[in-house]
Design an enzyme around this catalytic site. Sequence first.
Site, mmCIF file in Angstrom:
data_model
loop_
_atom_site.group_PDB
_atom_site.id
_atom_site.type_symbol
_atom_site.label_atom_id
_atom_site.label_comp_id
_atom_site.label_asym_id
_atom_site.label_seq_id
_atom_site.Cartn_x
_atom_site.Cartn_y
_atom_site.Cartn_z
ATOM 1 N N ASP A 137 32.557 45.588 38.939
ATOM 2 C CA ASP A 137 31.970 45.033 40.153
ATOM 3 C C ASP A 137 31.263 46.146 40.898
ATOM 4 O O ASP A 137 31.570 47.310 40.691
ATOM 5 C CB ASP A 137 33.084 44.570 41.104
ATOM 6 C CG ASP A 137 33.606 43.227 40.736
ATOM 7 O OD1 ASP A 137 32.916 42.512 40.015
ATOM 8 O OD2 ASP A 137 34.723 42.904 41.185
ATOM 9 N N ASP A 197 37.899 40.244 41.021
ATOM 10 C CA ASP A 197 38.796 40.124 42.171
ATOM 11 C C ASP A 197 39.041 38.694 42.626
ATOM 12 O O ASP A 197 40.025 38.411 43.266
ATOM 13 C CB ASP A 197 38.310 40.984 43.346
ATOM 14 C CG ASP A 197 36.809 40.883 43.545
ATOM 15 O OD1 ASP A 197 36.248 39.875 43.066
ATOM 16 O OD2 ASP A 197 36.212 41.776 44.158
ATOM 17 N N ASP A 199 37.403 34.795 38.526
ATOM 18 C CA ASP A 199 37.273 35.898 37.577
ATOM 19 C C ASP A 199 38.401 35.875 36.552
ATOM 20 O O ASP A 199 38.336 36.564 35.539
ATOM 21 C CB ASP A 199 37.313 37.243 38.312
ATOM 22 C CG ASP A 199 36.063 37.458 39.140
ATOM 23 O OD1 ASP A 199 35.022 36.887 38.770
ATOM 24 O OD2 ASP A 199 36.133 38.180 40.143
#
Length: 900
Positions: A328, A637, A641
């Site tokens: 990310d 997170d 996901d």
Amino acid sequence: MTQPAHHGLPAHEVVLLLETDPHCGLSDGEAHERLERFGPNTLPVAARASLVRRALRQFHHPLIYVLLVAGVITAGLHEFVDSTVIFGVVVVNAVVGFVQESKAEAALEGLRSMVRTLAKVVRGGLQRTVPSEDLVPGDLVLLESGDKVPADLRLVRTTELRVNESALTGESAPVHKDVVALPQTTPVADRRNMVFSGTLVTAGHGAGIAVSTGGETELGEIHRLVGAAETLSTPLTAKLAWFSKALTVGILALAAVTFAAGVLRRQDAVETFTAAIALAVGAIPEGLPAAVTITLAIGVARMAKRRAVIRRLPAVETLGSTTVICTDKTGTLTENQMTVQVIWTPDAEVEVTGTGYAPAGALHGPDGAPIPIKATAALRWSLVVGACCNDAALTHDDGSWQVVGDPTEGAMLVVAVKAGLNLAQLAEGMPRVATIPFSSERQYMATLHQDGTDYLVLAKGAVERMLELCGTQMGADGEVGPLDRAAVLRAADSLTARGLRVLAAGVRGASGPDEFNEAVFAGSLAFTGLQAMLDPPRAAAAPAVAACHTAGIAVKMITGDHAGTATAIAAQLGLFDHGEPTADAVLRGTDLATLGADDYPDAVREAKVFARVTPAQKLRLVQALQARGHVVAMTGDGVNDAPALRQANIGVAMGRSGTEVAKDAADMVLTDDDFATIEAAVEEGRAVFDNLTKFITWTLPTNIGEGLVILAAIAVGAELPILPTQILWINMTTAIALGLMLAFEPKEAGIMTRPPRDPEHPLLSRGLVTRILLVSSLLVAAAWWLFEWELGNGATVSAARTAALNLFVVVEAFYLFSCRSLTRSALRIGLFSNRWIILGVTVQAMAQLAITYLPAMNTVFDTAPIGIPAWARIFTVATVVTLVVALDKLLRRVWLAHRS
Ligand code: ATP
């Protein structure tokens, strides 16, 4: 006491029953008192196998059975010394096994407490976050998408609440929840007005009263039934356990043949029998499984120290083979400390001064002249939307300003205050009546506010998404005109190219709550402006990315953010091959959606930045990389996901900002959310694998050598150069004092300059197998030669054997230093850089002096004191063997250098 059937009662009766309040919750004092009364909200620790049982388990091993039988038979034959030594070995083995197992378990146990689950409760009317252990019956618990339900709750309020109850029922489709009372007889799986501890909230939000906690919950019930079955097993340990079992059987067969051959040759049956036993005990690498477990456990502890908490042990092994890290951006590569720097409206561009969350700063134009908030209506509305369509809070505690909630939203509150808006007055003047929460799929958030007798829809979100929702734009005086999409996109592009995250805002009047629906307001909001915020890269991120590249690991950024922002940040972090992005280095979610199945894997392999990616696309990304043979570590997170985290070889969740659902699905949790921690964990993973290989490379030649000595002596009918009891001694002492110390070996320099290990690659390369055979043959030849030389030069048989025994141990000790690095010379890594090895060698040396010179030991082990000249020969021979091994290493290095 029978549990009242909370699902059968209306919510208000449950509230009365539990003496709580559906809005203010319990008071702090009451919660404290109940915590004392009911105990913490934790599952009862599965009664660990009792001490005696765990000790007994150490004897449950084929090898130990063999030894026990041998001990009994030798005792029966009145060979008491031998049987005592054999039993001694069994006991020492069990003690070492027991200590190691307990240590490894304690290490894993410690990890569990590092990732704490937090729960949101209302106490005394105030919302707060508490560790879920502190929940008590009667607590008013708030739930939202991504939370793990912390106790069994009777719901009192729900909004589109959906819960995945597979942990309890095995059913993975989310269950819709509401608050309606149900018949008493409703089975657990159908109790829609209850949520159960350990299940996961996948959508919506709600509030419930805790009715049972800890062991009293449904989960506690199941836990009691099945007990916690945590194992220390990984694919590698399983493979090794199988290997050593197969080896045991093979060696036992060989020992049986040896025994039969001895008897047929009319050698003394008892002696042949003990020799056969010694062959078995000497050749079986019994320390191997324990060494593997302890090495893994030490690896896990080292990773935890570097803030990477391993949740599933196999991850330790896989980490070392990682070839791609998909990470990310926000919060992992960047600080996630947003500051709005520019506000753009169709007729003005405003700069904002000040950084961080302190609302100290001002708005000014490009010429530096201050700009009042009232300068244009579009500016004012942009700030109002940012401040009101917002779930964060700005707090001022102990002199420092903090944001509770999403940093993106926090930044919008800060800039509103800098511009002079009064947040409390705003909230009072335009009370919020409904919310469409932000989600990564939706990419915007909208709120409905009451404005006198009218209503207002406010929305903010990703620029492209907001342009779909807007049909007009607001001018300087508040009038609306046609939306100039091209101008907005141009402005957004130029801001994102500076690495700023850009959000757009829009507003619309409404006659009532029914209009608060995307189907109704889509295309009719008035665009007011853009807010562009800076999220600086983390200081450690760029060096960590560079380290990954040197280690042959590709780093890919996967973000929900705009391609421009992502590309700018990626360039600052050095993600692109030659500093600048090439045409195929950046892919957008929309590009991914249109790529054909054939082009997909290659396009994914080339790209470094994936922007505006939805969680659903992450799963396909992982699969595509895996199809190309990659070992993928993937961060995530949010709730959505979880599938990608599960699919990845290493799913990585964020300890601070991640949802409980993501943590649950992950193999590893970063307690500091920092990208650099993933790189550190990979480094540790490589070190663990190295140390395992080192141990195996060290232990096998010893075992093979010992077995061969006995086998050869019996085969040729010669005097045994080492007695069975002496072999037991060598095995027992060196495995503990020498071999195990390799588990503490520090990382080798350059561990991150070589390519990742191919998971298909066998543990022992051909080179290492050759080395193992070389060392075992040298060991046998040297021991045999020395034994014969001593005999031929007038030594007694006992003294000659003592010399051979010491030679074995000295060679092993020298070889231990060589095994500290698989490729580099022992001298290069520094002889004293692992203090444990120095300690082990010292202990071993004292043990050797004892067995050589203590009369009592001489009697037990049939040894005899030897003189300085004998020691000189031992050390000379050991040095020669070591030099040969060093030469083998050198040649291999030269060959490798030549090949590359
Ligand atoms: P990463 O996936 O790297 O963590 P991210 O945080 O940018 O990146 P998302 O949280 O999915 O990814 O956000 C996607 C986009 O949605 C952002 O670029 C932003 O434009 C918009 N956005 C983010 N947070 C909010 C919010 N609280 N309200 C409205 N829009 C938001």
